[in-house]
Write a protein that holds these residues in place. Structure first.
Motif, PDB file in Angstrom:
ATOM      1  N   SER A   7       1.023  -1.100  -0.106  1.00  0.00           N
ATOM      2  CA  SER A   7       0.076  -0.022   0.043  1.00  0.00           C
ATOM      3  C   SER A   7       0.853   1.262   0.001  1.00  0.00           C
ATOM      4  O   SER A   7       2.039   1.318   0.676  1.00  0.00           O
ATOM      5  N   LEU A   8       0.429   2.203  -0.936  1.00  0.00           N
ATOM      6  CA  LEU A   8       1.232   3.361  -1.073  1.00  0.00           C
ATOM      7  C   LEU A   8       0.416   4.509  -0.292  1.00  0.00           C
ATOM      8  O   LEU A   8      -0.613   4.591  -0.625  1.00  0.00           O
ATOM      9  N   ILE A   9       1.057   5.257   0.784  1.00  0.00           N
ATOM     10  CA  ILE A   9       0.431   6.269   1.508  1.00  0.00           C
ATOM     11  C   ILE A   9       1.387   7.644   1.334  1.00  0.00           C
ATOM     12  O   ILE A   9       2.415   7.588   1.755  1.00  0.00           O
ATOM     13  N   TYR A  10       0.503   8.456   1.128  1.00  0.00           N
ATOM     14  CA  TYR A  10       1.255   9.841   1.078  1.00  0.00           C
ATOM     15  C   TYR A  10       0.812  10.517   2.324  1.00  0.00           C
ATOM     16  O   TYR A  10      -0.254  10.616   2.347  1.00  0.00           O
ATOM     17  N   VAL A  11       1.864  11.259   2.978  1.00  0.00           N
ATOM     18  CA  VAL A  11       1.946  12.050   4.182  1.00  0.00           C
ATOM     19  C   VAL A  11       2.181  13.449   3.572  1.00  0.00           C
ATOM     20  O   VAL A  11       3.002  13.708   3.284  1.00  0.00           O
ATOM     21  N   VAL A  12       1.155  14.453   3.897  1.00  0.00           N
ATOM     22  CA  VAL A  12       1.279  15.842   3.448  1.00  0.00           C
ATOM     23  C   VAL A  12       1.147  16.884   4.590  1.00  0.00           C
ATOM     24  O   VAL A  12       0.032  16.537   5.268  1.00  0.00           O
ATOM     25  N   ARG A  55       1.867   5.035 -10.178  1.00  0.00           N
ATOM     26  CA  ARG A  55       0.770   4.777  -9.700  1.00  0.00           C
ATOM     27  C   ARG A  55       0.168   5.991  -8.693  1.00  0.00           C
ATOM     28  O   ARG A  55       0.927   6.763  -8.144  1.00  0.00           O
ATOM     29  N   LEU A  56      -0.933   5.984  -8.281  1.00  0.00           N
ATOM     30  CA  LEU A  56      -1.569   6.764  -7.289  1.00  0.00           C
ATOM     31  C   LEU A  56      -1.541   6.400  -6.141  1.00  0.00           C
ATOM     32  O   LEU A  56      -1.428   5.012  -5.919  1.00  0.00           O
ATOM     33  N   PRO A  57      -1.599   6.962  -5.194  1.00  0.00           N
ATOM     34  CA  PRO A  57      -1.437   6.705  -3.736  1.00  0.00           C
ATOM     35  C   PRO A  57      -2.748   5.740  -3.456  1.00  0.00           C
ATOM     36  O   PRO A  57      -3.506   6.306  -3.798  1.00  0.00           O
ATOM     37  N   ASP A  58      -2.900   4.919  -2.360  1.00  0.00           N
ATOM     38  CA  ASP A  58      -3.869   4.142  -1.707  1.00  0.00           C
ATOM     39  C   ASP A  58      -4.838   5.050  -0.692  1.00  0.00           C
ATOM     40  O   ASP A  58      -5.839   4.831  -0.508  1.00  0.00           O
ATOM     41  N   LEU A  59      -3.952   6.330  -0.284  1.00  0.00           N
ATOM     42  CA  LEU A  59      -4.369   6.793   0.849  1.00  0.00           C
ATOM     43  C   LEU A  59      -3.534   8.299   1.017  1.00  0.00           C
ATOM     44  O   LEU A  59      -2.342   8.007   0.842  1.00  0.00           O
ATOM     45  N   ILE A  60      -4.249   9.122   1.254  1.00  0.00           N
ATOM     46  CA  ILE A  60      -3.415  10.678   1.545  1.00  0.00           C
ATOM     47  C   ILE A  60      -3.861  10.854   3.076  1.00  0.00           C
ATOM     48  O   ILE A  60      -5.003  11.164   3.301  1.00  0.00           O
ATOM     49  N   LEU A  61      -2.706  11.240   3.837  1.00  0.00           N
ATOM     50  CA  LEU A  61      -2.942  11.720   5.064  1.00  0.00           C
ATOM     51  C   LEU A  61      -2.648  13.110   5.142  1.00  0.00           C
ATOM     52  O   LEU A  61      -1.480  13.604   4.730  1.00  0.00           O
ATOM     53  N   LEU A  62      -3.500  14.071   5.316  1.00  0.00           N
ATOM     54  CA  LEU A  62      -3.237  15.408   4.950  1.00  0.00           C
ATOM     55  C   LEU A  62      -3.504  16.139   6.275  1.00  0.00           C
ATOM     56  O   LEU A  62      -4.407  16.217   6.720  1.00  0.00           O
ATOM     57  N   ASP A  63      -2.448  17.212   6.428  1.00  0.00           N
ATOM     58  CA  ASP A  63      -2.391  18.387   7.385  1.00  0.00           C
ATOM     59  C   ASP A  63      -3.360  19.317   6.855  1.00  0.00           C
ATOM     60  O   ASP A  63      -3.266  19.692   5.676  1.00  0.00           O
TER      61      ASP A  63
END
Length: 135
Positions: A7-12, A55-63
């Motif tokens: 799983s690919l998760i982006y943290v912003v 690929r696109l992330p599976d989830l974005i955690l966004l501040d």
């Protein structure tokens, strides 16, 4: 090479300490997830636009409160783009304001989580999010 089951998760988030904490938690408890951290929304959109991960992330955690592009602006842009609107976005912030929660939901966030300075609480909330999003 990226493992397709990973799983690919982006943290912003503009807070480097948050990056470190989340990296530690995911490397310890969720080795099947790969985190990629960005300091602001502009960095996120560079990544998404050029599909640098292939690929696109599976989830974005966004501040929510960041310089350059804040969380509200990021949500608006994500949800207006037909390539990105379906990416789940979880807003993480220090505030528990009802108006902020409502605004994030109105803009299309999938969940709203209050940040915790407590390591165990943060690990538990990430486990719950991971379970909700990937099971």
């Amino acid at each position: 090479m990226i493992n397709s089951s990973e799983s690919l998760i982006y943290v912003v988030d503009d807070d480097e300490d948050e990056h470190c904490l989340l990296q530690t938690i995911f490397s310890r408890y969720h080795q099947d997830c790969r985190l990629k951290c960005f300091n602001n929304g502009a960095e996120l959109f560079t990544q998404l636009t050029h599909q640098l991960d292939g690929r696109l992330p599976d989830l974005i955690l966004l501040d929510l409160h960041m310089p350059v592009l804040n969380g509200y602006e990021v949500l608006q842009l994500l949800k207006k783009n037909s390539d990105w609107w379906s990416i789940p976005v979880v807003v993480r912030t220090l505030s528990e304001s009802d108006s902020e929660v409502n605004r994030c939901h109105d803009l299309g966030s999938n969940a709203f989580v209050v940040k915790s300075a407590n390591y165990r609480q943060l690990a538990n909330s990430m486990s719950a999010l991971r379970y909700m999003c990937f099971n």
